[in-house]
Design a protein around this motif. Structure first.
Motif, short mmCIF file in Angstrom:
data_model
loop_
_atom_site.label_atom_id
_atom_site.label_comp_id
_atom_site.label_asym_id
_atom_site.label_seq_id
_atom_site.Cartn_x
_atom_site.Cartn_y
_atom_site.Cartn_z
N MET A 42 0.84 -1.21 0.00
CA MET A 42 0.00 0.00 0.00
C MET A 42 0.87 1.25 0.00
O MET A 42 0.65 2.18 -0.78
CB MET A 42 -0.93 0.01 1.22
N TYR A 46 0.12 2.38 -3.69
CA TYR A 46 -1.27 2.80 -3.77
C TYR A 46 -1.69 3.91 -2.83
O TYR A 46 -2.72 4.54 -3.04
CB TYR A 46 -2.18 1.58 -3.56
N SER A 47 -0.93 4.15 -1.79
CA SER A 47 -1.30 5.18 -0.82
C SER A 47 -0.01 5.70 -0.19
O SER A 47 0.39 5.25 0.88
CB SER A 47 -2.23 4.59 0.25
N SER A 116 -1.01 -6.52 -6.97
CA SER A 116 -1.96 -5.66 -7.67
C SER A 116 -3.08 -5.22 -6.73
O SER A 116 -3.31 -5.85 -5.69
CB SER A 116 -2.55 -6.42 -8.86
N PRO A 117 -3.79 -4.16 -7.09
CA PRO A 117 -4.90 -3.69 -6.23
C PRO A 117 -5.95 -4.77 -5.97
O PRO A 117 -6.40 -4.95 -4.84
CB PRO A 117 -5.50 -2.53 -7.02
N ASP A 135 -7.55 1.11 3.61
CA ASP A 135 -6.88 0.48 2.47
C ASP A 135 -7.91 -0.11 1.51
O ASP A 135 -7.80 0.03 0.28
CB ASP A 135 -5.94 -0.63 2.93
N LEU A 139 -8.37 0.47 -2.45
CA LEU A 139 -8.23 -0.68 -3.34
C LEU A 139 -9.51 -0.99 -4.12
O LEU A 139 -9.44 -1.41 -5.28
CB LEU A 139 -7.78 -1.91 -2.55
N LEU A 142 -9.49 1.27 -7.07
CA LEU A 142 -8.42 0.92 -8.02
C LEU A 142 -8.66 -0.42 -8.72
O LEU A 142 -8.10 -0.66 -9.79
CB LEU A 142 -7.07 0.87 -7.29
#
Length: 180
Positions: A42, A46-47, A116-117, A135, A139, A142
């Motif tokens: 993450m 992604y974050s 992957s997400p 999270d 996700l 995404l």
């Protein structure tokens, strides 16, 4: 793990640790393959404001990675790392391979792939921990799910031998409603 009184490792700190792992692997003339999941994935992909107390994943060669992790923990007391800050305790919860993982870091000593997400989503949804809700929110968006049913189907497909608990379905329905 970093002690709970610490805020956790930032993306920059994780990057620095991965570079140290790579440098040590090169020094030892080995190549490490690492697949990251959880908070580290993450934070890296992604974050970017996310932090984590440890790096969860699977890796080879296992014994060498554990030796290097202990060495780095000892060499970086300012980070307050536990000797197992890089660990594979999550391996029993992984839903198989992730064909959509992305390469995050690649050097002569270390290759790092990040889940992957959608892969992270199904893992975190199946766990249904309150600490994962933020999270999961990221996700879900995404992952490109068309509906809550699409997301539930993804969890069922990833864990075909496990029973999906009602709280998981409810959580996914809430996330879908928020995403509208």
């Amino acid at each position: 793990m970093v002690s709970t009184s610490e805020p956790g490792l930032s993306r920059a700190q994780i990057d620095e640790l991965l570079q140290r792992v790579s440098n040590e692997a090169i020094r030892r003339e080995v190549h490490i393959s690492l697949f990251l999941v959880g908070g580290a994935a993450m934070a890296l992909a992604y974050s970017t404001s996310r932090s984590t107390r440890d790096l969860d994943g699977v890796f080879e060669p296992k014994a060498v990675v554990y030796e290097i992790a202990r060495l780095i923990a000892a060499e970086t007391p300012e980070l307050n790392l536990a000797p197992d800050w890089l660990n594979d305790a999550v391996k029993g919860f992984l839903p198989g391979d992730d064909p959509h993982a992305s390469v995050y870091f690649d050097s002569a000593g270390l290759s790092v792939r990040v889940a992957s997400p959608r892969y992270l989503f199904v893992m975190k949804a199946m766990a249904a921990r309150e600490s994962d809700v933020d999270d999961l929110r990221v996700l879900y968006r995404l992952s490109g799910f068309a509906s809550a049913n699409d997301a539930v189907d993804a969890v069922v497909a990833a864990y075909p031998t496990r029973t999906i608990k009602p709280n998981v379905v409810y959580l996914i329905e809430e996330l879908a409603a928020e995403a509208i």
